[in-house]
Write an enzyme that holds these catalytic residues in place. Structure first.
Site, short mmCIF file in Angstrom:
data_model
loop_
_atom_site.label_atom_id
_atom_site.label_comp_id
_atom_site.label_asym_id
_atom_site.label_seq_id
_atom_site.Cartn_x
_atom_site.Cartn_y
_atom_site.Cartn_z
N GLY A 146 -63.01 -38.94 -41.42
CA GLY A 146 -63.31 -40.30 -41.02
C GLY A 146 -63.22 -40.54 -39.52
N TYR A 193 -59.72 -56.75 -49.56
CA TYR A 193 -59.32 -55.92 -48.42
C TYR A 193 -58.43 -56.70 -47.45
CZ TYR A 193 -59.29 -52.23 -45.00
OH TYR A 193 -58.86 -51.26 -44.15
N ASP A 210 -47.25 -32.94 -43.87
CA ASP A 210 -46.95 -34.35 -44.10
C ASP A 210 -46.57 -35.04 -42.78
OD1 ASP A 210 -46.17 -36.82 -44.98
OD2 ASP A 210 -44.49 -36.11 -46.19
#
Length: 404
Positions: free
Chosen positions: A56, A243, A115
């Site tokens: 993205g 959203y 992570d």
């Protein structure tokens, strides 16, 4: 060798495998879409950390920063390696391709797979900055979309949800049946209950971003004038209930409040700055999971066509503002707005009219469905021009290595 022919297998917008050659070509295309360096590359280039570098807008931030700014630094992502049965995740292959561009341009870019929420990752990154990059960090881009986060202090694992707040919300959404035919459906989502809002804010709000800055500041690793940006989204009134006014929106509000607090703190500490960057709509692996977003973006593309601004172009603009190539311009909330093209009154009016009229029978006339479906497949390396999908391709691509 593990070369084989890879065909797309999917459940809705989720694909089970990804195509290494297609993912590589997508990174190449993104690289070509970014203008050349704003200044001559220098061995004393800035050092940047991109958290969420493989997909993205985070991937766009990494590629645009490499080509436009020529930074050294670190990218962090969380991807699955290839196995005998399955390919690696698309982000694994995109990272390998990005690493090749860094190497070919003489940039020292280290990619870490793990992570980003964990303190162990923060400590490892701090050590790298200290030992490998001269003990200074100039920029930090925060682009993390995750379903859950474990708080390092308490050990509590929080899970984010996509729900409206206050009351159920009914909205149109776009799906494709087993034959690939589009359907416009009405779906209803139940409202947040219990601690849904707090859980979502704990995952997607500004807590981890703040923790990163605090960790690096405590170790004295922030350069004078250090600048950080967290990537965010506001979106259209058409999607606001699920959203921006929903649980995810509560998290984004917390992220923006964190930016204002960090901005004040960094200004006093190193003459630095913190902003959120409100990006425009795009097809990403995260956005396709949100009800109504698929329909909205398909209609938006139907209105704008090629004028829809790609993540590569958006993040090039952000880097230009962060580095001073262009003035850093923020709104009253301290946000860089890269979404003005999307939220222009005439654009939103045109999309709203199509939204109101959209049905299964006419959606192909109102939305750019060919582009939308291709963009979803391209997230996983399929439907990329120039790739022969009938040929076997090597799937066991190694993770980029770096010498100490």
């Amino acid at each position: 060798m593990s070369a084989r022919v890879i065909t797309p297998r999917n459940r809705g917008f989720l694909f089970l495998d990804s195509h290494p050659a297609g993912c590589k070509r997508l990174v190449e295309d993104m690289w070509q879409a970014v203008p050349g360096p704003a200044a001559d590359p220098s061995p004393d280039a800035p050092v940047a950390l991109v958290i969420g570098s493989s997909a993205g807008h985070g991937l766009a931030a990494t590629v645009a920063g490499l080509k436009r700014v020529g930074f050294h630094g670190i990218g962090i992502c969380f991807e699955k390696e290839p196995t005998e049965r399955r390919t690696a995740t698309a982000g694994w292959y995109r990272t390998a391709a990005t690493a090749r561009y860094a190497e070919s341009t003489g940039r020292d870019l280290v990619f870490l797979n793990g992570d980003a929420f964990a303190d162990s990752m923060k400590s490892h990154v701090g050590d790298l900055i200290e030992k490998r990059f001269g003990g200074r960090l100039d920029y930090l881009i925060y682009s993390v979309a995750a379903p859950r986060r474990t708080d390092p202090d308490t050990g509590t694992t929080y899970a984010s949800v996509l729900k409206p707040i206050g009351q159920p919300h009914s909205t149109k959404t776009l799906v494709f049946n087993e034959d690939g035919a589009p359907e416009v459906r009405e779906v209803e989502t139940e409202p947040a209950e219990g601690d849904d809002i707090q859980q979502t804010v704990a995952v997607m709000g500004g807590a981890d971003w703040d923790r990163w800055i605090s960790h690096l500041a405590d170790r004295g690793l922030l350069a004078e004038g250090f600048t950080t940006a967290a990537l965010s989204y506001i979106g259209s009134p058409l999607t606001a209930a699920i959203y921006r006014q929903g649980t995810i929106g509560a998290a984004k509000t917390h992220l923006e409040a964190t930016a204002r607090t960090l901005n004040e703190r960094l200004g006093k500490l190193v003459g630095g700055r913190a902003v959120t960057s409100v990006n425009g709509a795009a097809i990403t692996q995260s956005s396709t999971a949100i009800p109504s977003i698929a329909l909205y973006v398909g209609l938006l593309r139907g209105v704008l066509g090629e004028s829809l601004v790609s993540p590569a172009r958006q993040l090039t603009e952000l880097w230009d503002q962060l580095t001073g190539t262009a003035p850093l311009t923020v709104d009253d909330e301290g946000r860089v707005r890269l979404d003005t093209w999307e939220l222009a009154d005439d654009v939103q009016a045109a999309v709203a009219a199509r939204w109101k009229d959209a049905t299964t029978s006419n959606i192909a006339d109102l939305a750019d469905l060919e582009w939308f479906q291709a963009e979803v497949r391209r997230l996983y390396g399929f439907d990329v021009p120039g790739i022969d999908y009938s040929r076997p391709v090597e799937t066991a691509i190694p993770w980029p290595t770096h010498t100490p």
